[in-house]
Motif scaffolding. Structure first.
Motif, mmCIF file in Angstrom:
data_model
loop_
_atom_site.group_PDB
_atom_site.id
_atom_site.type_symbol
_atom_site.label_atom_id
_atom_site.label_comp_id
_atom_site.label_asym_id
_atom_site.label_seq_id
_atom_site.Cartn_x
_atom_site.Cartn_y
_atom_site.Cartn_z
ATOM 1 N N ARG A 103 0.886 -1.351 -0.149
ATOM 2 C CA ARG A 103 -0.020 -0.012 -0.197
ATOM 3 C C ARG A 103 0.826 1.364 0.040
ATOM 4 N N HIS A 152 -0.300 8.306 0.741
ATOM 5 C CA HIS A 152 0.122 9.690 0.228
ATOM 6 C C HIS A 152 -0.134 10.813 1.085
ATOM 7 N N ILE A 212 -3.880 12.061 1.893
ATOM 8 C CA ILE A 212 -4.746 12.408 0.779
ATOM 9 C C ILE A 212 -5.146 11.363 -0.257
ATOM 10 N N GLN A 213 -4.273 10.116 0.145
ATOM 11 C CA GLN A 213 -4.657 8.995 -0.604
ATOM 12 C C GLN A 213 -3.955 7.900 -0.049
ATOM 13 N N ASP A 214 -4.733 6.639 0.100
ATOM 14 C CA ASP A 214 -4.479 5.511 0.801
ATOM 15 C C ASP A 214 -4.842 4.240 -0.032
ATOM 16 N N GLY A 215 -4.121 3.770 -0.786
ATOM 17 C CA GLY A 215 -4.512 2.569 -1.540
ATOM 18 C C GLY A 215 -3.479 1.572 -1.913
#
Length: 222
Positions: free
Chosen positions: A206, A209, A216-219
């Motif tokens: 993962r 960011h 702002i982003q987690d994926g």
């Protein structure tokens, strides 16, 4: 395994972390990326119990570690958390094996047990012939592998790494990156890594960011 909720942190008037929440699962490699000043290292230090937030919770398997008394927290950290830093932070007066043994001895292990475990790890790292060398006698890549062995000596639940390959050349970077993934696969180790290295970040399970103290982003990586 790790749950952080509502983490806020100020340094004076600077709001470094803004209501950050995230979870880390067992046997995950999670990279945290973002430009300088985004709050990555501060978040890593709070997750690793080296610093405390102004508000929010950090739980390991349901236990809010921020409520532990200082002595209990130090013991928890010693037994459950390993750290790898950009410039290895080995003690220059000690040999490789002595550096690796230190966390185990601090934790109360017998010297023979600590020595045995340290030898096993240094052998795994390909450093069996370098155990009696002091840091000044080792290459940059070797020093960082000793630092990884030190982080692992107490069989921690998680290893936090802050720019672990930032001071290495390309060949040693690749070797260190492979080591992390081998440790995840073979020792079921969990890693949370702050990095500017795009190759390492993309290879993680993962990517988180961060910007201006926020996620702002987690994926998952593709």
């Amino acid at each position: 395994m790790i749950e952080a909720n509502g983490i806020n942190k100020h340094y004076g008037q600077l709001h470094v972390l803004r209501d950050v929440s995230l979870s880390i699962g067992r046997q995950e490699i999670v990279s945290i990326v973002g430009r300088s000043g985004a709050g990555k290292t501060t978040l890593l230090q709070i997750l690793g119990t080296l610093d405390a937030p102004d508000s929010g919770t950090v739980e390991y398997d349901g236990q809010n570690v921020l409520k532990l008394k200082e002595r209990d927290l130090a013991h928890f950290r010693n037994r459950n958390i390993g750290f790898v830093f950009q410039f290895h932070q080995l003690l220059p007066e000690f040999t490789a094996i002595e550096n690796v043994m230190i966390p185990a001895l601090i934790g109360g292990d017998k010297q023979g047990d600590a020595h045995r475990r340290a030898m096993e790890l240094l052998d795994y790292m390909g450093l069996a012939s370098r155990t009696d060398h002091k840091p000044a006698q080792l290459s940059g890549g070797e020093r960082q592998r000793v630092a990884v062995a030190r982080a692992l000596v107490n069989r921690p639940a998680v290893v936090f790494a802050d720019e672990p390959s930032g001071s290495l050349d390309s060949e040693n970077k690749e070797e260190l990156h492979r080591l992390f993934f081998n440790l995840r696969d073979e020792m079921k180790q969990t890693f949370v890594i702050v990095t500017h290295d795009e190759t390492l970040a993309r290879g993680a399970d993962r990517i988180i960011h961060m910007n201006d103290g926020m996620i702002i982003q987690d994926g998952a990586t593709i």
